[in-house]
Design a protein around this motif. Structure first.
Motif, PDB file in Angstrom:
ATOM      1  N   TYR A  28      49.933  14.474  59.631  1.00 40.59           N
ATOM      2  CA  TYR A  28      50.342  14.252  61.017  1.00 40.59           C
ATOM      3  C   TYR A  28      49.132  13.751  61.805  1.00 40.59           C
ATOM      4  O   TYR A  28      47.984  13.970  61.425  1.00 40.59           O
ATOM      5  CB  TYR A  28      50.858  15.554  61.648  1.00 40.59           C
ATOM      6  N   GLN A  29      49.419  13.084  62.917  1.00 35.90           N
ATOM      7  CA  GLN A  29      48.359  12.593  63.790  1.00 35.90           C
ATOM      8  C   GLN A  29      48.578  13.159  65.181  1.00 35.90           C
ATOM      9  O   GLN A  29      49.710  13.246  65.666  1.00 35.90           O
ATOM     10  CB  GLN A  29      48.355  11.063  63.830  1.00 35.90           C
ATOM     11  N   GLY A  30      47.496  13.594  65.800  1.00 31.93           N
ATOM     12  CA  GLY A  30      47.617  14.192  67.120  1.00 31.93           C
ATOM     13  C   GLY A  30      46.284  14.222  67.835  1.00 31.93           C
ATOM     14  O   GLY A  30      45.332  13.530  67.457  1.00 31.93           O
ATOM     15  N   THR A  31      46.218  15.073  68.868  1.00 29.87           N
ATOM     16  CA  THR A  31      45.007  15.206  69.675  1.00 29.87           C
ATOM     17  C   THR A  31      44.507  16.634  69.587  1.00 29.87           C
ATOM     18  O   THR A  31      45.259  17.581  69.845  1.00 29.87           O
ATOM     19  CB  THR A  31      45.283  14.836  71.139  1.00 29.87           C
ATOM     20  N   ALA A  32      43.246  16.781  69.209  1.00 27.52           N
ATOM     21  CA  ALA A  32      42.671  18.114  69.017  1.00 27.52           C
ATOM     22  C   ALA A  32      41.971  18.606  70.270  1.00 27.52           C
ATOM     23  O   ALA A  32      41.332  17.843  71.003  1.00 27.52           O
ATOM     24  CB  ALA A  32      41.688  18.096  67.852  1.00 27.52           C
ATOM     25  N   ASP A  33      42.098  19.902  70.490  1.00 28.36           N
ATOM     26  CA  ASP A  33      41.366  20.593  71.542  1.00 28.36           C
ATOM     27  C   ASP A  33      40.965  21.946  70.973  1.00 28.36           C
ATOM     28  O   ASP A  33      41.736  22.904  71.007  1.00 28.36           O
ATOM     29  CB  ASP A  33      42.236  20.761  72.790  1.00 28.36           C
ATOM     30  N   GLY A  34      39.774  21.988  70.385  1.00 27.67           N
ATOM     31  CA  GLY A  34      39.349  23.204  69.716  1.00 27.67           C
ATOM     32  C   GLY A  34      40.072  23.381  68.393  1.00 27.67           C
ATOM     33  O   GLY A  34      40.087  22.486  67.558  1.00 27.67           O
ATOM     34  N   HIS A  35      40.715  24.556  68.228  1.00 32.72           N
ATOM     35  CA  HIS A  35      41.451  24.843  66.995  1.00 32.72           C
ATOM     36  C   HIS A  35      42.884  24.328  67.026  1.00 32.72           C
ATOM     37  O   HIS A  35      43.600  24.448  66.027  1.00 32.72           O
ATOM     38  CB  HIS A  35      41.495  26.359  66.749  1.00 32.72           C
ATOM     39  N   THR A  36      43.323  23.760  68.152  1.00 31.21           N
ATOM     40  CA  THR A  36      44.724  23.343  68.300  1.00 31.21           C
ATOM     41  C   THR A  36      44.845  21.825  68.262  1.00 31.21           C
ATOM     42  O   THR A  36      44.105  21.117  68.954  1.00 31.21           O
ATOM     43  CB  THR A  36      45.308  23.864  69.621  1.00 31.21           C
ATOM     44  N   VAL A  37      45.782  21.350  67.433  1.00 30.49           N
ATOM     45  CA  VAL A  37      46.093  19.914  67.384  1.00 30.49           C
ATOM     46  C   VAL A  37      47.502  19.729  67.923  1.00 30.49           C
ATOM     47  O   VAL A  37      48.473  20.235  67.351  1.00 30.49           O
ATOM     48  CB  VAL A  37      46.006  19.368  65.948  1.00 30.49           C
ATOM     49  N   ARG A  38      47.607  19.040  69.045  1.00 27.48           N
ATOM     50  CA  ARG A  38      48.919  18.745  69.631  1.00 27.48           C
ATOM     51  C   ARG A  38      49.410  17.425  69.068  1.00 27.48           C
ATOM     52  O   ARG A  38      48.764  16.393  69.207  1.00 27.48           O
ATOM     53  CB  ARG A  38      48.798  18.670  71.150  1.00 27.48           C
ATOM     54  N   LEU A  39      50.549  17.473  68.380  1.00 28.02           N
ATOM     55  CA  LEU A  39      51.087  16.278  67.741  1.00 28.02           C
ATOM     56  C   LEU A  39      51.837  15.422  68.739  1.00 28.02           C
ATOM     57  O   LEU A  39      52.359  15.919  69.747  1.00 28.02           O
ATOM     58  CB  LEU A  39      52.007  16.676  66.587  1.00 28.02           C
ATOM     59  N   ALA A  40      51.919  14.122  68.421  1.00 32.90           N
ATOM     60  CA  ALA A  40      52.627  13.193  69.310  1.00 32.90           C
ATOM     61  C   ALA A  40      54.088  13.582  69.459  1.00 32.90           C
ATOM     62  O   ALA A  40      54.697  13.348  70.506  1.00 32.90           O
ATOM     63  CB  ALA A  40      52.491  11.775  68.770  1.00 32.90           C
ATOM     64  N   GLN A  89      44.906  26.960  55.532  1.00 37.28           N
ATOM     65  CA  GLN A  89      45.421  26.015  54.533  1.00 37.28           C
ATOM     66  C   GLN A  89      45.637  24.617  55.108  1.00 37.28           C
ATOM     67  O   GLN A  89      46.129  23.742  54.416  1.00 37.28           O
ATOM     68  CB  GLN A  89      46.706  26.546  53.929  1.00 37.28           C
ATOM     69  N   THR A  90      45.270  24.415  56.369  1.00 36.64           N
ATOM     70  CA  THR A  90      45.325  23.094  56.969  1.00 36.64           C
ATOM     71  C   THR A  90      43.940  22.460  56.930  1.00 36.64           C
ATOM     72  O   THR A  90      42.935  23.140  56.734  1.00 36.64           O
ATOM     73  CB  THR A  90      45.793  23.163  58.436  1.00 36.64           C
ATOM     74  N   HIS A  91      43.914  21.149  57.113  1.00 37.06           N
ATOM     75  CA  HIS A  91      42.640  20.429  57.128  1.00 37.06           C
ATOM     76  C   HIS A  91      42.746  19.344  58.188  1.00 37.06           C
ATOM     77  O   HIS A  91      43.602  18.460  58.111  1.00 37.06           O
ATOM     78  CB  HIS A  91      42.362  19.804  55.756  1.00 37.06           C
ATOM     79  N   ALA A  92      41.898  19.435  59.208  1.00 34.83           N
ATOM     80  CA  ALA A  92      41.879  18.445  60.300  1.00 34.83           C
ATOM     81  C   ALA A  92      40.607  17.612  60.218  1.00 34.83           C
ATOM     82  O   ALA A  92      39.536  18.122  59.857  1.00 34.83           O
ATOM     83  CB  ALA A  92      41.976  19.141  61.643  1.00 34.83           C
ATOM     84  N   THR A 150      47.738  24.818  64.419  1.00 38.35           N
ATOM     85  CA  THR A 150      46.475  25.540  64.536  1.00 38.35           C
ATOM     86  C   THR A 150      45.654  25.341  63.267  1.00 38.35           C
ATOM     87  O   THR A 150      46.168  25.492  62.159  1.00 38.35           O
ATOM     88  CB  THR A 150      46.718  27.039  64.755  1.00 38.35           C
ATOM     89  N   THR A 151      44.399  24.983  63.425  1.00 41.26           N
ATOM     90  CA  THR A 151      43.525  24.708  62.286  1.00 41.26           C
ATOM     91  C   THR A 151      42.264  25.575  62.371  1.00 41.26           C
ATOM     92  O   THR A 151      41.992  26.199  63.404  1.00 41.26           O
ATOM     93  CB  THR A 151      43.104  23.226  62.260  1.00 41.26           C
ATOM     94  N   THR A 152      41.497  25.593  61.314  1.00 41.36           N
ATOM     95  CA  THR A 152      40.225  26.316  61.345  1.00 41.36           C
ATOM     96  C   THR A 152      39.105  25.442  61.892  1.00 41.36           C
ATOM     97  O   THR A 152      38.106  25.956  62.407  1.00 41.36           O
ATOM     98  CB  THR A 152      39.836  26.791  59.932  1.00 41.36           C
ATOM     99  N   GLU A 153      39.257  24.116  61.797  1.00 42.22           N
ATOM    100  CA  GLU A 153      38.231  23.217  62.322  1.00 42.22           C
ATOM    101  C   GLU A 153      38.263  23.210  63.857  1.00 42.22           C
ATOM    102  O   GLU A 153      39.322  23.399  64.472  1.00 42.22           O
ATOM    103  CB  GLU A 153      38.438  21.792  61.813  1.00 42.22           C
ATOM    104  N   ILE A 154      37.116  22.984  64.453  1.00 43.67           N
ATOM    105  CA  ILE A 154      37.016  22.834  65.911  1.00 43.67           C
ATOM    106  C   ILE A 154      36.717  21.368  66.191  1.00 43.67           C
ATOM    107  O   ILE A 154      35.628  20.866  65.886  1.00 43.67           O
ATOM    108  CB  ILE A 154      35.902  23.734  66.491  1.00 43.67           C
ATOM    109  N   LEU A 155      37.705  20.650  66.744  1.00 45.32           N
ATOM    110  CA  LEU A 155      37.581  19.217  66.986  1.00 45.32           C
ATOM    111  C   LEU A 155      38.091  18.867  68.376  1.00 45.32           C
ATOM    112  O   LEU A 155      38.822  19.649  69.006  1.00 45.32           O
ATOM    113  CB  LEU A 155      38.367  18.437  65.932  1.00 45.32           C
ATOM    114  N   THR A 156      37.736  17.672  68.825  1.00 44.17           N
ATOM    115  CA  THR A 156      38.212  17.157  70.108  1.00 44.17           C
ATOM    116  C   THR A 156      38.597  15.702  69.939  1.00 44.17           C
ATOM    117  O   THR A 156      37.881  14.937  69.287  1.00 44.17           O
ATOM    118  CB  THR A 156      37.120  17.268  71.191  1.00 44.17           C
ATOM    119  N   GLY A 157      39.755  15.333  70.498  1.00 36.35           N
ATOM    120  CA  GLY A 157      40.183  13.946  70.464  1.00 36.35           C
ATOM    121  C   GLY A 157      41.147  13.645  69.339  1.00 36.35           C
ATOM    122  O   GLY A 157      41.692  14.556  68.701  1.00 36.35           O
TER     123      GLY A 157
END
Length: 363
Positions: A253-265, A357-360, A271-278
């Motif tokens: 899936y593709q979406g926008t990350a804000d910390g541990h949360t990726v909001r999908l289009a 078990q997710t990977h962002a 919810t992921t273990t990685e901390i990302l933005t954008g």
């Protein structure tokens, strides 16, 4: 510099300057346009992957000289090949159906190439005999193609291509004509022969396992262009299109990350273990999905979606469930679990996936 670039640079530095393949293949046919850049050092094995109609075989045929380039260039060991006739190119080809001469023995099929390159009949047959022995086919030297098994015919075709000592070896779906059992055996043999090949090898395949086992680098083509390339491990871990995700067996899936949360289009969040933005991709395997008929109240998984079964497919003791709903996804479970859950098309289920078990990764 990536690991691949570093390895390629090292190999090139060890050989002749400009050694290997340097190509930009531009072919226009009606509304279809292929525009693919490929580089490879001697010893590299590159696999071209992609859906039907993506342009893989067109690229292979262009390198063989069987399809003219509309633009771009094709250089091998520093020499330009665009104006070189197919039979004069230092290129060996193994076609999907092998195209062995039915009226010639295995020995004379392999000797055909050296004969065309000026060897005497005795020299060509001696060279062919050595290649058949190397392929484990010495006892079949006098057999015609109709008396060979699929695996034996594949090895004769490979020997015929290698007997001319090509600087570029092209393989078009080299294992597609084999049954599953023979394919497993021949794949291992082909891997060994490619590992010993000192020039560039490019293979086209639809089978991800063939690509992962045989190739050092994967180049994925969709709609006439490269959408991703890298090592098999990198492609499998970080797919960038739905086709690649399906190929390596992941939900993507593709979406926008804000910390541990990726909001999908499409609306839901993961919810992921990685901390990302954008902008990011997020992926997880179907085996990471757990299904429940009732909403779980004590599940430890951070991700929970309400879904509906739209299809079931059995593979041995495993069942692949295709789900739609809040998040369309694929789930793998045992046949026993599927029976206990009473899964059938139209059944409502809850799907859970642990964040671990997710990977962002960045899009």
């Amino acid at each position: 510099m990536t690991d691949i670039e570093d390895t390629t640079a090292g190999r090139a530095a060890d050989g002749v300057r400009g050694a290997g393949l340097d190509a930009r293949l531009v072919v226009e046919r009606g509304s279809f346009r292929l525009d693919v850049a490929l580089t490879a050092a001697p010893g590299d094995v590159v696999a071209l992957l992609g859906p039907n109609g993506a342009g893989k075989t067109t690229a292979l045929r262009a390198m063989a000289g069987l399809v003219p380039l509309t633009g771009g260039h094709l250089r091998l060991d520093g020499a330009s090949l665009e104006r070189t006739r197919p039979e004069s190119r230092p290129v060996g080809v193994v076609f999907q159906d092998y195209l062995l001469f039915p009226h010639l023995s295995a020995l004379d099929n392999v000797a055909f190439g050296p004969r065309c390159h000026g060897a005497t009949k005795a020299e060509a047959r001696a060279e062919a005999g050595a290649w058949l022995d190397r392929m484990g086919l010495a006892e079949h030297a006098g057999s015609r193609p109709r008396r060979l098994s699929g695996g034996q015919a594949q090895r004769v075709a490979l020997a015929r291509a290698l007997a001319t000592r090509p600087r570029l070896l092209l393989l078009d779906e080299p294992l597609a004509a084999l049954d599953a059992r023979t394919r497993l055996e021949v794949r291992g043999q082909l891997r060994r022969h490619l590992a010993e090949f000192e020039a560039v090898a490019v293979l086209v395949t639809h089978d991800p396992l063939d690509a992962m086992v045989l190739a050092d680098r994967l180049v994925v083509i969709e709609h006439g262009g490269i959408v991703q390339e890298g090592s098999p491990a990198e492609i499998a871990r970080r797919p960038r299109t739905d086709y690649i995700a399906r190929l390596v067996g992941l939900n993507l899936y593709q979406g926008t990350a804000d910390g541990h949360t990726v909001r999908l289009a499409s609306g839901p969040a993961v919810t992921t273990t990685e901390i990302l933005t954008g902008p990011v991709f997020v992926a997880f395997p179907p085996s990471a999905v757990t299904l429940h008929r009732d909403r779980p109240t004590r599940a430890s998984a951070r991700n929970l979606w309400r879904c509906e079964v739209v299809g079931l497919e059995t593979h041995g003791d495993q069942v692949r469930a295709d789900l739609t709903g809040e998040l369309p996804l694929a789930a793998d479970l045992t046949t026993v679990s599927a029976a206990e859950l009473g899964l059938e098309p139209g059944a409502a289920v809850w799907a859970t996936v642990k964040a671990t078990q997710t990977h962002a990764y960045p899009a």
